[in-house]
Design a protein around this motif. Structure first.
Motif: not given
Length: 444
Positions: A110, A112, A116, A121, A123-124, A128, A135, A433, A435
């Motif tokens: 990934s 970003q 993030g 790494m 999904n969050q 975020v 960040e 987010d 990415r």
């Protein structure tokens, strides 16, 4: 060409040689007869005889060619014994159970671009960092933690043809940093019953649009719970599933679980291209001897618009629970006066998948979650920058499978969260987010 060489040629060549020889001899006879000025009647007889011989030989040659074209042997040949096709070996253990192993080796990467954190790494979106607050932008991450190993098994039980079946499946996405071994599925099933851990009866993954990310995006859930489940088949198109499940919820401070959650799911197939699922859930949340009832409903649909084009949608409305649907605010919190306050939200995910050919497919998806602005609940939240007013994500991906065991995926995702309160010192309430995800999978 001597006699031995002639008889060593294929049958068709031999007969054609005979035909040519006979024609030559007959023509020679005609020539001699003409030169000798024999009677017209004798010549006519010889020509007619020659015509009959040519027709007979031509029919024989055509029959030979037809037999060869259809795969029929021109001469009698002793049949060659053909052994039966090899069957896949069945693996057995001492108890008589049959089992097979499966799994995959999966490499995720990934980049970003914005948002993030270093800890994860995948999904969050609910956590975020807000703009300008820690960040981890412009960063590359990779892992093989989603690599999976599983085993399906079946064993005879008692008399008759009934069998006990089950599954054990693990990956390495356990722990806060996603690098520990964890159980995904571990259950046994017999007749209409299932006991063990598998997909929740309430939060099923069947109606979630496909993603490259190993975790679901906003609006969906991939919850697995320990449970006891019973399935009742009403008709070939309809079944009703009941379950008692463990609704463990680590996000609730001081929770004491006393009773399992009760879930129900009705599945119905309206036509060959349309399937729907209606779900319901209820469970008790008990904190410091106080109790609140959490509940939820869900509705999912899968519709094949035309062959190769599939539309999926999934909707939830939940109150007082943060264990079943991913990325929810804490389901129950305690106010200063000791009262229990519940979060409530609606969520939806929708996506369209197009199968371009047998090797290439792609998906466009969108997910959204909106939380009720209950002022009492908001006032009781300790850190309002970590609770959300709403979340959304949109994504586009393609999967390419050059051969059956190999698959490669590429995906772009963009999403935002709006917190209940702005961060300090910049006053931003938005986390981003942004990415690109990539994956390579070898299935075995």
């Amino acid at each position: 060409m001597n006699t031995t060489q002639l008889f060593n040629q294929p049958t068709i060549t031999f007969k054609r040689t005979v035909l040519m020889s006979m024609m030559a001899m007959s023509l020679g006879g005609i020539s001699l007869s003409t030169q000798a000025q024999t009677s017209a009647q004798s010549n006519q007889q010889e020509i007619e005889q020659l015509r009959q011989e040519v027709q007979a030989l031509r029919a024989l040659v055509e029959q030979q060619q037809a037999q060869t074209a259809t795969g029929i042997a021109p001469v009698a040949i002793a049949p060659v014994p053909v052994s039966a096709p090899a069957t896949k070996p069945v693996m057995k253990i001492a108890s008589g159970a049959e089992f097979n192993l499966y799994g995959n080796i999966r490499a995720d990467a990934s980049y970003q671009a914005e948002g993030g954190s270093a800890a994860r790494m995948y999904n969050q979106i609910n956590a975020v960092p807000l703009e300008g607050v820690g960040e981890r932008s412009d960063e590359f991450k990779s892992t093989l933690a989603a690599t999976r190993l599983g085993m399906d098994f079946k064993a005879p039980v008692g008399a008759g043809d009934k069998a006990l079946s089950g599954k054990v499946e693990v990956d390495f996405l356990g722990g806060a940093s996603f690098d520990n071994l964890r159980i995904r599925h571990a259950y046994i099933s017999y007749a209409n019953w299932l006991i063990g851990q598998t997909w929740s009866n309430f939060a099923v993954p069947d109606y979630i649009p496909e993603t490259v990310d190993a975790l679901v995006y906003a609006g969906g859930s991939i919850k697995r719970t320990p449970q006891v489940r019973y399935t009742s088949t009403i008709s070939p198109e309809t079944n009703l599933v009941f379950a008692v499940e463990d609704p463990k919820d680590a996000t609730i401070t001081g929770i004491k679980q006393r009773l399992p959650a009760l879930t129900a799911r009705l599945n119905h197939k309206f036509a060959d291209n349309l399937t729907v699922s209606a779900r319901a859930m209820g469970n008790e949340k008990r904190v410091n001897e106080d109790e609140k009832t959490a509940w939820g409903v869900g509705l999912g649909a899968k519709y094949d618009v035309v062959p190769g084009t599939t539309l999926k949608a999934d909707y939830y409305h939940v109150k007082g629970d943060s264990s079943f649907v991913s990325y929810a605010n804490t389901g129950v919190i305690t106010a200063a006066n000791g009262d229990l306050l519940q979060s409530e939200f609606d969520s939806i995910s929708v996506g369209l998948t197009q199968q371009f050919n047998d090797k290439l497919r792609g998906t466009l998806g969108y997910g959204y979650m909106n939380f009720d602005e209950d002022q009492a609940y908001i006032n009781a939240v300790t850190d309002k920058t970590k609770a959300n007013k709403d979340l959304w994500q949109a994504w586009a991906n393609v999967f390419y499978s050059p051969t059956k065991p190999l698959s490669f995926g590429l995906e772009y995702v963009y999403g935002e969260r709006e917190a209940l309160a702005p961060a300090t010192p910049n006053g931003s309430k938005t986390g981003e987010d942004n990415r690109i995800n990539a994956v390579a999978i070898y299935n075995f």
